[in-house]
Design a protein around this motif. Structure first.
Motif, PDB file in Angstrom:
ATOM      1  N   UNK A 169       0.841  -1.200   0.000  1.00 54.60           N
ATOM      2  CA  UNK A 169       0.000   0.000   0.000  1.00 54.60           C
ATOM      3  C   UNK A 169       0.881   1.258   0.000  1.00 54.60           C
ATOM      4  N   UNK A 170       1.892   1.262   0.853  1.00 57.86           N
ATOM      5  CA  UNK A 170       2.791   2.414   0.917  1.00 57.86           C
ATOM      6  C   UNK A 170       3.548   2.594  -0.399  1.00 57.86           C
ATOM      7  N   UNK A 230      -4.830   4.788  -6.693  1.00 61.66           N
ATOM      8  CA  UNK A 230      -4.149   4.234  -7.861  1.00 61.66           C
ATOM      9  C   UNK A 230      -4.951   3.099  -8.497  1.00 61.66           C
ATOM     10  N   UNK A 231      -4.746   2.914  -9.766  1.00 55.19           N
ATOM     11  CA  UNK A 231      -5.476   1.885 -10.508  1.00 55.19           C
ATOM     12  C   UNK A 231      -5.025   0.490 -10.079  1.00 55.19           C
ATOM     13  N   UNK A 236      -0.797  -3.767  -9.198  1.00 57.97           N
ATOM     14  CA  UNK A 236      -0.194  -4.970  -9.775  1.00 57.97           C
ATOM     15  C   UNK A 236       1.292  -4.754 -10.036  1.00 57.97           C
ATOM     16  N   UNK A 237       1.628  -3.600 -10.614  1.00 54.09           N
ATOM     17  CA  UNK A 237       3.020  -3.309 -10.948  1.00 54.09           C
ATOM     18  C   UNK A 237       3.891  -3.136  -9.704  1.00 54.09           C
ATOM     19  N   UNK A 238       3.256  -2.792  -8.585  1.00 49.89           N
ATOM     20  CA  UNK A 238       4.001  -2.665  -7.335  1.00 49.89           C
ATOM     21  C   UNK A 238       3.970  -3.952  -6.510  1.00 49.89           C
ATOM     22  N   UNK A 239       3.565  -5.052  -7.146  1.00 52.09           N
ATOM     23  CA  UNK A 239       3.683  -6.357  -6.514  1.00 52.09           C
ATOM     24  C   UNK A 239       2.544  -6.773  -5.612  1.00 52.09           C
TER      25      UNK A 239
END
Length: 211
Positions: free
Chosen positions: A51-52, A84-85, A90-93
């Motif tokens: 989340x962060x 955020x979308x 997803x891109x941040x894992x």
């Protein structure tokens, strides 16, 4: 105690997530959904860390430090904040969160978290300059030392300096509820959640900010 207050830098994200994990360890907000301590710690850290990471640069992160040690962290969402979308998460894992524990319980917790925050999100739409505090955590090692009170004073000043008029957030802890009520916050929504026979209160609070 000589505290330093400022915005969090990117290199502190992991340390801040570890702090928040320790602070939330015995909260019904997590224990009702993840009674096993080891699983709970894994899930807490995975959710908070991702989340962060996803919201850094979108939300505002404030920290308190004592002698170079992180003592408290807060996430504030200004009125202009847009979540955020799913692609960003997803891109941040974000999918790695599901490796930390039982998928169904994680989904159940996420649904509860969204429902608990709904009153605050709806209230934000009722006027201008309403900020939402997504989280406020004080490291257990610094709880009871006055850090929380001074940190709240700092984040209120920060919101005012950036054009904010009100601050809203929710808590699921009666102890924390009393702490905020003593500092001028008022309850505008109250609800209850139940999971596997365990009940938990949830209180949404607001405060009109003045110099």
């Amino acid at each position: 105690m000589s505290l330093e207050f400022r915005k969090m830098n990117k290199g502190e994200i992991r340390e801040a997530a570890e702090l928040a994990t320790r602070a939330f360890d015995d909260y019904e907000y997590f224990t009702n959904w993840f009674p096993d301590k080891e699983e709970r710690s894994r899930v807490q850290f995975a959710i908070i860390w991702h989340e962060y990471k996803t919201n850094f640069g979108v939300a505002t992160y404030l920290v308190a430090k004592e002698a170079g040690v992180l003592a408290a962290v807060a996430q504030l969402n200004p009125p202009s904040y847009r979540k955020p979308s799913d692609l960003c998460y997803f891109l941040h894992g974000w999918l790695r969160v599901y490796n930390a524990g039982d998928k169904q319980r994680i989904d159940d917790w996420l649904a509860m978290d969204a429902a608990a925050g709904k009153a605050c999100h709806n209230y934000q739409k009722t006027g201008e300059g309403i900020w939402y505090a997504s989280s406020l955590t004080v490291d257990p090692a610094f709880q009871g030392t006055g850090v929380g009170t001074r940190f709240i004073e700092y984040w209120e000043d920060y919101v005012i300096e950036n054009g904010g008029k009100q601050l809203v957030f929710f808590t699921n802890s009666e102890k924390n509820l009393n702490f905020y009520l003593k500092r001028g916050y008022e309850v505008f929504d109250e609800r209850e959640f139940e999971y596997n026979g365990n009940r938990m209160g949830s209180w949404s609070l607001k405060k009109i900010l003045h110099r």
